[in-house]
Scaffold this motif. Sequence first.
Motif, mmCIF file in Angstrom:
data_model
loop_
_atom_site.group_PDB
_atom_site.id
_atom_site.type_symbol
_atom_site.label_atom_id
_atom_site.label_comp_id
_atom_site.label_asym_id
_atom_site.label_seq_id
_atom_site.Cartn_x
_atom_site.Cartn_y
_atom_site.Cartn_z
ATOM 1 N N GLY A 50 0.659 7.563 -4.254
ATOM 2 C CA GLY A 50 1.514 6.447 -3.868
ATOM 3 C C GLY A 50 1.002 5.112 -4.367
ATOM 4 O O GLY A 50 -0.001 5.029 -5.099
ATOM 5 N N GLY A 51 1.710 4.069 -3.938
ATOM 6 C CA GLY A 51 1.269 2.723 -4.264
ATOM 7 C C GLY A 51 -0.042 2.415 -3.561
ATOM 8 O O GLY A 51 -0.877 1.654 -4.058
ATOM 9 N N THR A 52 -0.245 3.022 -2.395
ATOM 10 C CA THR A 52 -1.479 2.787 -1.636
ATOM 11 C C THR A 52 -2.704 3.207 -2.454
ATOM 12 O O THR A 52 -3.696 2.472 -2.533
ATOM 13 C CB THR A 52 -1.448 3.587 -0.313
ATOM 14 N N LEU A 74 -3.345 0.727 -5.192
ATOM 15 C CA LEU A 74 -3.991 -0.488 -4.680
ATOM 16 C C LEU A 74 -5.466 -0.223 -4.367
ATOM 17 O O LEU A 74 -6.336 -1.042 -4.647
ATOM 18 C CB LEU A 74 -3.253 -0.977 -3.426
ATOM 19 N N TRP A 76 2.111 -7.280 3.483
ATOM 20 C CA TRP A 76 1.970 -5.920 4.019
ATOM 21 C C TRP A 76 0.585 -5.810 4.668
ATOM 22 O O TRP A 76 -0.437 -6.065 4.010
ATOM 23 C CB TRP A 76 2.108 -4.933 2.859
ATOM 24 N N TYR A 111 -2.865 -4.159 3.244
ATOM 25 C CA TYR A 111 -3.827 -4.759 2.291
ATOM 26 C C TYR A 111 -5.150 -5.039 3.014
ATOM 27 O O TYR A 111 -6.230 -4.752 2.517
ATOM 28 C CB TYR A 111 -3.301 -6.092 1.744
ATOM 29 N N ASN A 132 3.172 -9.063 -4.047
ATOM 30 C CA ASN A 132 4.156 -7.993 -3.845
ATOM 31 C C ASN A 132 5.531 -8.583 -4.162
ATOM 32 O O ASN A 132 6.101 -9.309 -3.380
ATOM 33 C CB ASN A 132 4.065 -7.508 -2.394
ATOM 34 N N ASN A 173 7.842 -7.104 0.808
ATOM 35 C CA ASN A 173 7.740 -6.669 2.198
ATOM 36 C C ASN A 173 6.826 -7.669 2.911
ATOM 37 O O ASN A 173 5.670 -7.814 2.499
ATOM 38 C CB ASN A 173 7.110 -5.259 2.241
ATOM 39 N N ASP A 201 2.265 -5.718 -6.999
ATOM 40 C CA ASP A 201 2.655 -4.552 -6.204
ATOM 41 C C ASP A 201 4.180 -4.429 -6.290
ATOM 42 O O ASP A 201 4.915 -5.206 -5.690
ATOM 43 C CB ASP A 201 2.185 -4.775 -4.756
ATOM 44 N N ALA A 234 6.191 -1.917 -5.341
ATOM 45 C CA ALA A 234 6.647 -0.761 -4.555
ATOM 46 C C ALA A 234 8.174 -0.721 -4.396
ATOM 47 O O ALA A 234 8.758 0.346 -4.254
ATOM 48 C CB ALA A 234 5.983 -0.777 -3.179
ATOM 49 N N TYR A 235 8.819 -1.909 -4.418
ATOM 50 C CA TYR A 235 10.272 -1.958 -4.156
ATOM 51 C C TYR A 235 11.081 -2.340 -5.394
ATOM 52 O O TYR A 235 12.238 -2.727 -5.277
ATOM 53 C CB TYR A 235 10.549 -2.940 -3.005
ATOM 54 N N SER A 254 4.926 2.900 -7.324
ATOM 55 C CA SER A 254 5.051 3.952 -6.305
ATOM 56 C C SER A 254 6.351 4.725 -6.477
ATOM 57 O O SER A 254 7.385 4.145 -6.793
ATOM 58 C CB SER A 254 5.046 3.288 -4.924
ATOM 59 N N SER A 306 7.411 6.391 -3.867
ATOM 60 C CA SER A 306 7.828 6.596 -2.477
ATOM 61 C C SER A 306 9.261 6.147 -2.235
ATOM 62 O O SER A 306 10.081 6.913 -1.726
ATOM 63 C CB SER A 306 6.899 5.837 -1.538
ATOM 64 N N ARG A 309 3.465 11.565 -2.003
ATOM 65 C CA ARG A 309 2.309 10.744 -2.349
ATOM 66 C C ARG A 309 2.050 10.704 -3.853
ATOM 67 O O ARG A 309 1.120 11.336 -4.366
ATOM 68 C CB ARG A 309 1.041 11.242 -1.618
HETATM 69 C C1 LIG Z 1 4.278 -3.759 0.077
HETATM 70 C C2 LIG Z 1 3.981 -2.324 -0.090
HETATM 71 N N1 LIG Z 1 3.162 -1.953 -1.069
HETATM 72 C C3 LIG Z 1 2.847 -0.671 -1.270
HETATM 73 C C4 LIG Z 1 3.356 0.308 -0.474
HETATM 74 C C5 LIG Z 1 2.891 1.684 -0.815
HETATM 75 O O1 LIG Z 1 3.554 2.729 -0.342
HETATM 76 P P1 LIG Z 1 3.172 4.227 -0.763
HETATM 77 O O2 LIG Z 1 1.716 4.368 -0.669
HETATM 78 O O3 LIG Z 1 3.942 5.062 0.159
HETATM 79 O O4 LIG Z 1 3.637 4.365 -2.184
HETATM 80 C C6 LIG Z 1 4.214 -0.016 0.583
HETATM 81 C C7 LIG Z 1 4.755 0.986 1.509
HETATM 82 O O5 LIG Z 1 5.229 0.747 2.571
HETATM 83 C C8 LIG Z 1 4.537 -1.378 0.781
HETATM 84 O O6 LIG Z 1 5.355 -1.789 1.747
#
Ligand SMILES: Cc1ncc(COP(=O)(O)O)c(C=O)c1O
Length: 415
Positions: free
Chosen positions: A106-108, A111, A132, A135, A181, A186, A220, A222-223, A252, A254, A263
């Motif tokens: 995932g993006g997590t 990061l 978010w 972080y 982000n 977010n 980031d 993610a969206y 990501s 996700s 993931r």
């Molecule tokens: C701002 C932001 N970055 C990254 C992610 C990473 O999400 P994931 O690890 O599910 O790809 C999220 C998920 O909620 C997010 O809100």
Amino acid sequence: MTLLAKSAQGKGGPDAIFAYSDMANKRAAEVGRENITNATLGTFLNAEGKVLTLKTVEESMHGLDFAESVNYAPLKGLPEYTKAVIDAAFGEYRPAGYIAAVASPGGTGALHNAFYNYLNPGDVAITTNYCWGNYRTMLREMDCTLETFPTFEGEHFNVKACLDKAEEIASRQQTVFMVLNTPAHNPTGYSVSDSEWDEIIAGLTKIAENGKNNVVLVVDVAYIDFAGKGGRGFLQKFSNLPANFLTLVAFSLSKGYTLYGYRLGALIAVSSSAEVIAEFEQATAASSRATWSNCNRAAMMVMCDFAAHADKKAAFKAEQAALSQQLVKRAEIFNTEAKACGLVTLPYKAGFFVMVPTKSIEAAKEAAAILREQDIFLVPLGQGLRVALCAIVEEKVTGLAEKINDAVKKAENKH
Ligand SMILES: Cc1ncc(COP(=O)(O)O)c(C=O)c1O
């Protein structure tokens, strides 16, 4: 008594988002899901409260060779996957320079690899004050901290505060490490505009050229698949930057592929230096090996399937665009009604969330409690309420702004 290592003591504890989501689920079990509004979680849901999935992704997944899909993938990811993920992230706005991607959970995970490899223990990363929360959690895990600057100045991104903070960090830390982000941030739904990006990149380039500092900018995204037309153009601006200015894009699958639990993502690096990219690949692949080892091969194979079949890819893109359009409709209803009833929101451009600022943290909590009495569940995050438009269908969005407005007014009279 604690058996935890010193560094592990005091971390964790209740998570506000999951706590409010649990309250909503509990209430749904009592009165029925259809009788409550649960706008707590950042997952795209349908009227039944189930995750909205993409048929094209599902079909591709079901068509995979099972024995192949369960096998280990290469540490950096399948080569076709890393190529496909770079294409997916940049689209037609691929920046000039050396580019490499390393798969991540995932993006997590992306990061994590960025933080772990470009910050020393004790270092500071900077981001917007609305951000978010994870972080901070991830940085703490690495003995690092997060410092923030005010996200907005009026209706716009606060470029001055952003660059002032970068200069301040530059005076006490060699690497200025910034996370932004965007697009479809977010929790506010803001997207940094192209002209704001020009100023940010110019300011950070000046720091990189001062003879003392390096710059690592993590974007980031993610969206990004919900950012609409024009949401990717800024990515081309990361072309031809100084060799000590590294851009990392945390991608990501996700949200955009609705593969939250599979993931998969990638950390993508862009640099004018081949050497910087080579060390990026080596270091992040080593972190992957040391942390989670390899990533989900099945999800990688779906992306490779789309990359190899133009018809499947076109069908997927169309379905993804339709999903994104549903969100646009939800946001249009909410924002039009908010304007009509005088509810103040932070500047929203696109994405899963709208943020309603409140005068104080207490007022946000109180407003959330007042709404809860009406079976409306939102998460108070700092000085404001986060409305997860992704989680509620249009019928539930209708009328919501006015109820939030009333609750915020009542709460602010009290606090
Ligand atoms: C701002 C932001 N970055 C990254 C992610 C990473 O999400 P994931 O690890 O599910 O790809 C999220 C998920 O909620 C997010 O809100």
